[in-house]
Design an enzyme around this catalytic site. Sequence first.
Site, PDB file in Angstrom:
ATOM      1  N   LYS A 188       0.849  -1.194   0.000  1.00 54.96           N
ATOM      2  CA  LYS A 188       0.000   0.000   0.000  1.00 54.96           C
ATOM      3  C   LYS A 188       0.884   1.243   0.000  1.00 54.96           C
ATOM      4  O   LYS A 188       1.588   1.502   0.972  1.00 54.96           O
ATOM      5  CB  LYS A 188      -0.933   0.038   1.213  1.00 54.96           C
ATOM      6  N   CYS A 221      13.817  10.468   7.036  1.00 53.32           N
ATOM      7  CA  CYS A 221      13.853   9.872   8.384  1.00 53.32           C
ATOM      8  C   CYS A 221      15.169  10.178   9.084  1.00 53.32           C
ATOM      9  O   CYS A 221      15.238  10.225  10.301  1.00 53.32           O
ATOM     10  CB  CYS A 221      13.678   8.366   8.302  1.00 53.32           C
ATOM     11  N   GLU A 232      10.794   0.792  10.314  1.00 57.00           N
ATOM     12  CA  GLU A 232      11.716   1.920  10.195  1.00 57.00           C
ATOM     13  C   GLU A 232      10.914   3.148  10.585  1.00 57.00           C
ATOM     14  O   GLU A 232       9.981   3.528   9.882  1.00 57.00           O
ATOM     15  CB  GLU A 232      12.236   2.000   8.764  1.00 57.00           C
ATOM     16  N   GLU A 268      10.735  14.854  15.723  1.00 53.94           N
ATOM     17  CA  GLU A 268      10.984  14.877  14.294  1.00 53.94           C
ATOM     18  C   GLU A 268      10.004  15.850  13.647  1.00 53.94           C
ATOM     19  O   GLU A 268       8.793  15.636  13.632  1.00 53.94           O
ATOM     20  CB  GLU A 268      10.840  13.475  13.708  1.00 53.94           C
TER      21      GLU A 268
END
Lengths: 118, 499
Positions: B181, B294, B255, B395
């Site tokens: 997906k 990331c 991750e 983040e």
Amino acid sequence: MKRIDITKEALKVVEELKEKYGELIFHQSGGCCDGSAPMIFEKEDMYLDESDILLGELGGVNFYMNKDQFEYWKHTHLTVDITKGRGASFSLEIPLGLRFLIHSRLFTDEENNALGNY
Amino acid sequence: MSYSKPKFKDTYHNFINGKFVAPIGGEYFDNTSPIDNSFIAKYPRSQKEDVELALDAANAAKEAWGNTSVTERSALLNKVADIIEANLEEFALVETCDNGKPIRETLNADVPLSIDHWRYFASCIRAEEGGASELDSNTLSMNIKEPLGVIAQIIPWNFPLLMLSWKLPPALATGNCVVLKPAEQTPSSATLLMEKIAEVFPPGVLNIVHGFGPEAGKPLASSSRVDKVAFTGETTTGQLIMQYASKNLNPVTMELGGKSPNIFFNSVMDEDDAFLDKAIEGAVLFAFNQGEVCTCPSRILVQEDIYDKFMERVIARTKSIIQDNPYDISTQVGAQASNDQYEKIQSYLKIGVEEGAIVLAGGAACKLSGDLANGFYIQPTILEGHNKMRVFQEEIFGPVACVTKFKDEAEALEIANDTLYGLGAGVWTRDAHQLYQIPRAIKAGRVWVNCYHAYPAHAPFGGYKKSGFGRENHLMMMDHYRQTKNMLISYDKNKLGFF
């Protein structure tokens, strides 16, 4: 003294989701992509334990954050808001073309004392 | 030189069992470009029944695909690489349109790296060998790697084609069928790829289902008909996927991002040379891909005795960044991927300043003119502060770096490791001892030493701590998609003598 509040617009969305799904919880995410954003799930969907801190209740929906993350956030007051957008998480507002987001402000010294943040 | 928005069809479909299939419920969502918030196309708003259809196809295909020779599987992976390469510019344009990143990056990084990942795993699967051990003169232990079966993969929107190309090749090379997906913000390049490679794999081996996380992602991740889930994203969804996997006793790889420190020791300024120039660029790489990486080097740590001089040059370089139309080949920073990212980044800029951070560069949205005024642009921003501030700990996923000073090695490490995450880090020094000892002491899965933001196949990539687990981009990823069949063979004609 509250750690967390919600805007009227966001509360409306919470009410709408409650009607559709029943009991809900908020969980604050961290990390990349759609992280650093609050997510809303059906109450039974997420396994919670003592490592999840309850920050408050917004329109009958408990708001949780992982304890480790809370250590870095606790000196700030949070307000859940809603904006147009398209997140890629499992959060239930996404099909509406909306995303919850967090606005923050620093607690005053007085508030920090009242909350035992020191 | 400038490109323009590529042409799209009005409506696209899921790719299931080798064919493009409309969603059963007939619902679609509008996909838009963050460059100017214009309409791209309609994509399927799939539900559980569409996911089930894809899982039917994948489960039906897994036996034959798992028994296809590695020669053939490898050849098919190479074919995909060749097809992407032959259409490189088209893929780059579609990616830029859908994600908002500059065309120079998609032409030179996203698409070429994607091609190489397909080729890398095509090679790995041919080169590796199993194991056999003689346990005693009559007993042989033989290990054969077998595919898990059907893999669910959920990928993010920051590098749509590249993340797909990190995930699919190791799973397919090892003989698994996949239901993938794409992120709902960026469904275009995955769909273009299916159009180009529709005939390459046998039906059912590779299936793409579009849709929203709660409606399509969750049924996929929680299905008892998948044998493993691979996810790239954030921590809460990561936790949910692990929960679902625990019910099915399925393995997962995750991750989940980071808050990567980029550490500059004083020796970088010993000379004003090419290396110093490289180090300054290394600091400014926080703005690469609009910070939507990331491993964005979002915490710059600079030794105090070079701080002022070094930062002066980093700020100057940051201010010279060209932020403009992503279709223009000279543009260095483009649009954030969506409005909610745009809003979130601005809320972080606000709390950063409120917490006392000083804005050294940028600090606000970037208003471009014409159609671009409707897009989502944030100025490359440097905030000066300390590591306990929320902007140093969360983040932001925008072109925002937070900078602070350190006294010595011990303090550099203390700050670097004071984070929930451990995905990437950078170390810049001319000191031979620091080159080894500092990276070893940093708790992160990837430490770039005198470089940053390189993602070649053949170098394992993955997280420590809350950044997840599993190592992509390397042959070790193949074992995350396999199980070991051990055959314990006796060549002894004599019985045990027990009964």
